[in-house]
Scaffold this motif. Structure first.
Motif, PDB file in Angstrom:
ATOM      1  N   HIS A  71       0.856  -1.180   0.000  1.00 12.95           N
ATOM      2  CA  HIS A  71       0.000   0.000   0.000  1.00 12.95           C
ATOM      3  C   HIS A  71       0.893   1.231   0.000  1.00 12.95           C
ATOM      4  CE1 HIS A  71      -2.980   2.924   1.019  1.00 12.95           C
ATOM      5  NE2 HIS A  71      -2.641   3.018   2.287  1.00 12.95           N
ATOM      6  N   SER A  72       0.593   2.169  -0.889  1.00 18.97           N
ATOM      7  CA  SER A  72       1.367   3.407  -0.893  1.00 18.97           C
ATOM      8  C   SER A  72       0.449   4.578  -0.560  1.00 18.97           C
ATOM      9  CB  SER A  72       2.064   3.617  -2.236  1.00 18.97           C
ATOM     10  OG  SER A  72       1.139   3.655  -3.278  1.00 18.97           O
ATOM     11  N   LEU A  73       1.033   5.623  -0.069  1.00 20.92           N
ATOM     12  CA  LEU A  73       0.259   6.776   0.385  1.00 20.92           C
ATOM     13  C   LEU A  73      -0.499   7.474  -0.734  1.00 20.92           C
ATOM     14  CD1 LEU A  73       2.764   8.278   2.966  1.00 20.92           C
ATOM     15  CD2 LEU A  73       0.722   6.908   3.410  1.00 20.92           C
ATOM     16  N   ASP A  74      -0.028   7.336  -1.967  1.00 19.49           N
ATOM     17  CA  ASP A  74      -0.708   8.025  -3.063  1.00 19.49           C
ATOM     18  C   ASP A  74      -1.800   7.187  -3.725  1.00 19.49           C
ATOM     19  OD1 ASP A  74       1.087   6.293  -4.213  1.00 19.49           O
ATOM     20  OD2 ASP A  74       1.738   7.677  -5.770  1.00 19.49           O
ATOM     21  N   ASP A  75      -2.172   6.055  -3.113  1.00 19.97           N
ATOM     22  CA  ASP A  75      -3.283   5.272  -3.636  1.00 19.97           C
ATOM     23  C   ASP A  75      -4.570   6.087  -3.539  1.00 19.97           C
ATOM     24  OD1 ASP A  75      -1.681   3.076  -4.149  1.00 19.97           O
ATOM     25  OD2 ASP A  75      -2.173   2.068  -2.263  1.00 19.97           O
ATOM     26  N   TYR A  76      -5.360   6.055  -4.580  1.00 24.47           N
ATOM     27  CA  TYR A  76      -6.659   6.729  -4.593  1.00 24.47           C
ATOM     28  C   TYR A  76      -7.605   6.036  -3.611  1.00 24.47           C
ATOM     29  CZ  TYR A  76     -11.152   8.334  -6.490  1.00 24.47           C
ATOM     30  OH  TYR A  76     -12.411   8.862  -6.643  1.00 24.47           O
ATOM     31  N   GLU A  77      -7.540   4.717  -3.602  1.00 23.56           N
ATOM     32  CA  GLU A  77      -8.345   3.909  -2.689  1.00 23.56           C
ATOM     33  C   GLU A  77      -7.563   2.648  -2.364  1.00 23.56           C
ATOM     34  OE1 GLU A  77     -11.763   2.840  -0.451  1.00 23.56           O
ATOM     35  OE2 GLU A  77     -11.572   4.670  -1.628  1.00 23.56           O
ATOM     36  N   TYR A  78      -7.618   2.229  -1.108  1.00 29.75           N
ATOM     37  CA  TYR A  78      -6.968   0.990  -0.707  1.00 29.75           C
ATOM     38  C   TYR A  78      -7.811   0.366   0.388  1.00 29.75           C
ATOM     39  CZ  TYR A  78      -3.572  -2.426   0.811  1.00 29.75           C
ATOM     40  OH  TYR A  78      -2.958  -3.605   1.122  1.00 29.75           O
ATOM     41  N   TYR A  79      -8.104  -0.917   0.225  1.00 34.35           N
ATOM     42  CA  TYR A  79      -8.989  -1.588   1.165  1.00 34.35           C
ATOM     43  C   TYR A  79      -8.631  -3.073   1.203  1.00 34.35           C
ATOM     44  CZ  TYR A  79     -13.478  -3.683   2.660  1.00 34.35           C
ATOM     45  OH  TYR A  79     -14.452  -4.408   3.295  1.00 34.35           O
ATOM     46  N   THR A  80      -8.402  -3.605   2.384  1.00 34.19           N
ATOM     47  CA  THR A  80      -8.177  -5.045   2.537  1.00 34.19           C
ATOM     48  C   THR A  80      -9.425  -5.655   3.162  1.00 34.19           C
ATOM     49  OG1 THR A  80      -7.132  -4.807   4.703  1.00 34.19           O
ATOM     50  CG2 THR A  80      -5.674  -4.828   2.775  1.00 34.19           C
ATOM     51  N   PHE A  81      -9.684  -6.897   2.828  1.00 29.05           N
ATOM     52  CA  PHE A  81     -10.885  -7.560   3.321  1.00 29.05           C
ATOM     53  C   PHE A  81     -10.660  -9.066   3.350  1.00 29.05           C
ATOM     54  CE2 PHE A  81     -11.092  -6.817  -1.198  1.00 29.05           C
ATOM     55  CZ  PHE A  81     -11.481  -8.036  -1.736  1.00 29.05           C
ATOM     56  N   ASP A  82     -11.530  -9.761   4.082  1.00 30.26           N
ATOM     57  CA  ASP A  82     -11.474 -11.218   4.082  1.00 30.26           C
ATOM     58  C   ASP A  82     -12.858 -11.786   4.336  1.00 30.26           C
ATOM     59  OD1 ASP A  82     -11.882 -11.556   6.971  1.00 30.26           O
ATOM     60  OD2 ASP A  82      -9.829 -10.844   7.167  1.00 30.26           O
ATOM     61  N   ASN A  83     -12.987 -13.045   3.990  1.00 29.27           N
ATOM     62  CA  ASN A  83     -14.219 -13.777   4.191  1.00 29.27           C
ATOM     63  C   ASN A  83     -13.811 -15.209   4.533  1.00 29.27           C
ATOM     64  OD1 ASN A  83     -16.887 -14.600   4.244  1.00 29.27           O
ATOM     65  ND2 ASN A  83     -17.017 -14.870   2.033  1.00 29.27           N
ATOM     66  N   GLY A  84     -13.765 -15.516   5.813  1.00 26.26           N
ATOM     67  CA  GLY A  84     -13.281 -16.824   6.228  1.00 26.26           C
ATOM     68  C   GLY A  84     -11.800 -16.951   5.922  1.00 26.26           C
ATOM     69  N   ASN A  85     -11.430 -17.979   5.157  1.00 25.40           N
ATOM     70  CA  ASN A  85     -10.021 -18.177   4.821  1.00 25.40           C
ATOM     71  C   ASN A  85      -9.628 -17.497   3.509  1.00 25.40           C
ATOM     72  OD1 ASN A  85     -11.451 -19.842   3.139  1.00 25.40           O
ATOM     73  ND2 ASN A  85     -10.122 -21.616   3.390  1.00 25.40           N
ATOM     74  N   LYS A  86     -10.543 -16.777   2.895  1.00 29.62           N
ATOM     75  CA  LYS A  86     -10.244 -16.044   1.662  1.00 29.62           C
ATOM     76  C   LYS A  86      -9.966 -14.587   2.015  1.00 29.62           C
ATOM     77  CE  LYS A  86     -13.363 -18.878  -1.082  1.00 29.62           C
ATOM     78  NZ  LYS A  86     -14.603 -18.853  -1.875  1.00 29.62           N
ATOM     79  N   GLN A  87      -8.886 -14.065   1.475  1.00 27.68           N
ATOM     80  CA  GLN A  87      -8.538 -12.673   1.741  1.00 27.68           C
ATOM     81  C   GLN A  87      -8.329 -11.935   0.428  1.00 27.68           C
ATOM     82  OE1 GLN A  87      -5.026 -12.878   4.084  1.00 27.68           O
ATOM     83  NE2 GLN A  87      -3.880 -13.994   2.585  1.00 27.68           N
ATOM     84  N   GLY A  88      -8.378 -10.624   0.512  1.00 29.10           N
ATOM     85  CA  GLY A  88      -8.196  -9.848  -0.704  1.00 29.10           C
ATOM     86  C   GLY A  88      -7.906  -8.393  -0.420  1.00 29.10           C
ATOM     87  N   TYR A  89      -7.724  -7.660  -1.502  1.00 23.81           N
ATOM     88  CA  TYR A  89      -7.520  -6.219  -1.389  1.00 23.81           C
ATOM     89  C   TYR A  89      -7.995  -5.526  -2.657  1.00 23.81           C
ATOM     90  CZ  TYR A  89      -3.378  -6.686  -4.394  1.00 23.81           C
ATOM     91  OH  TYR A  89      -2.538  -6.952  -5.444  1.00 23.81           O
ATOM     92  N   LEU A  90      -8.354  -4.271  -2.497  1.00 22.11           N
ATOM     93  CA  LEU A  90      -8.679  -3.382  -3.607  1.00 22.11           C
ATOM     94  C   LEU A  90      -7.673  -2.253  -3.560  1.00 22.11           C
ATOM     95  CD1 LEU A  90     -10.465  -2.124  -5.864  1.00 22.11           C
ATOM     96  CD2 LEU A  90     -11.768  -1.027  -4.011  1.00 22.11           C
ATOM     97  N   LYS A  91      -7.035  -2.015  -4.681  1.00 20.14           N
ATOM     98  CA  LYS A  91      -6.084  -0.911  -4.787  1.00 20.14           C
ATOM     99  C   LYS A  91      -6.409  -0.154  -6.068  1.00 20.14           C
ATOM    100  CE  LYS A  91      -1.158   0.070  -4.897  1.00 20.14           C
ATOM    101  NZ  LYS A  91       0.192  -0.486  -4.761  1.00 20.14           N
ATOM    102  N   ILE A  92      -6.679   1.131  -5.924  1.00 20.23           N
ATOM    103  CA  ILE A  92      -6.969   1.976  -7.076  1.00 20.23           C
ATOM    104  C   ILE A  92      -5.943   3.101  -7.078  1.00 20.23           C
ATOM    105  CG2 ILE A  92      -8.641   3.481  -8.209  1.00 20.23           C
ATOM    106  CD1 ILE A  92     -10.851   1.915  -6.767  1.00 20.23           C
ATOM    107  N   THR A  93      -5.276   3.265  -8.209  1.00 17.32           N
ATOM    108  CA  THR A  93      -4.296   4.339  -8.351  1.00 17.32           C
ATOM    109  C   THR A  93      -4.655   5.181  -9.560  1.00 17.32           C
ATOM    110  OG1 THR A  93      -2.863   2.850  -9.600  1.00 17.32           O
ATOM    111  CG2 THR A  93      -2.390   3.087  -7.263  1.00 17.32           C
TER     112      THR A  93
END
Length: 162
Positions: A71-93
């Protein structure tokens, strides 16, 4: 809806309908999408004149590797999430006038470059696809054991996420 709401709602839904089968996995591709190119674990998808790049990481799935993201400070949007044993992230630059969406979930990643007005559409369709992926453990196990894992990893890593 916010990006978080779109993702959280989508990953909570049970998805059983699939319409694309591939080597060791299957998923649901929304009707407004087409598969432009299919290289087993790297798919090139198209919707509304935009190209979406999807990479399936069966090696990480097989070994249940934890997700690592930057994750960098200049990301427009950054979000981590999980659902049970599945994990993910959204990164928008931001990339000049457009935005690069990088959405990772369920041992797969989709990337697309869109205009700001298309961000919610891109995120909602990408998470819909990623959350619908179903893996076939037996096929993946046989494929990994019968092939050179380093070559598979090299193929997957050849795809640039930036």
């Amino acid at each position: 809806m916010t990006f978080r709401e779109i993702i959280d709602e989508s990953i909570q839904e049970e998805k059983s309908f699939v319409n694309i089968n591939n080597k060791g996995y299957k998923y649901h591709l929304p009707s407004e999408f087409t598969v432009v190119e299919d290289n087993d674990y790297i798919q090139k998808l198209s919707s509304k004149t935009r190209t979406y790049y999807m990479t399936i990481d069966i090696v990480s799935y097989y070994y249940k590797n934890r997700l690592e993201t930057k994750h960098s400070l200049d990301d427009y949007e950054y979000y981590t999430f999980d659902n049970g044993n599945k994990q993910g992230y959204l990164k928008i630059t931001k990339n000049n006038k457009n935005f690069v969406v990088e959405l990772c979930y369920n041992y797969a990643i989709i990337e697309v470059e869109v205009e700001e007005s298309e961000l919610r559409y891109a995120v909602s369709r990408a998470i819909s696809i990623l959350s619908s992926i179903q893996y076939n453990d037996l096929v993946i196990k046989n494929y990994i054991e019968d092939n050179d894992i380093e070559n598979i990893s090299a193929l997957i890593n050849e795809f640039s996420y930036n």
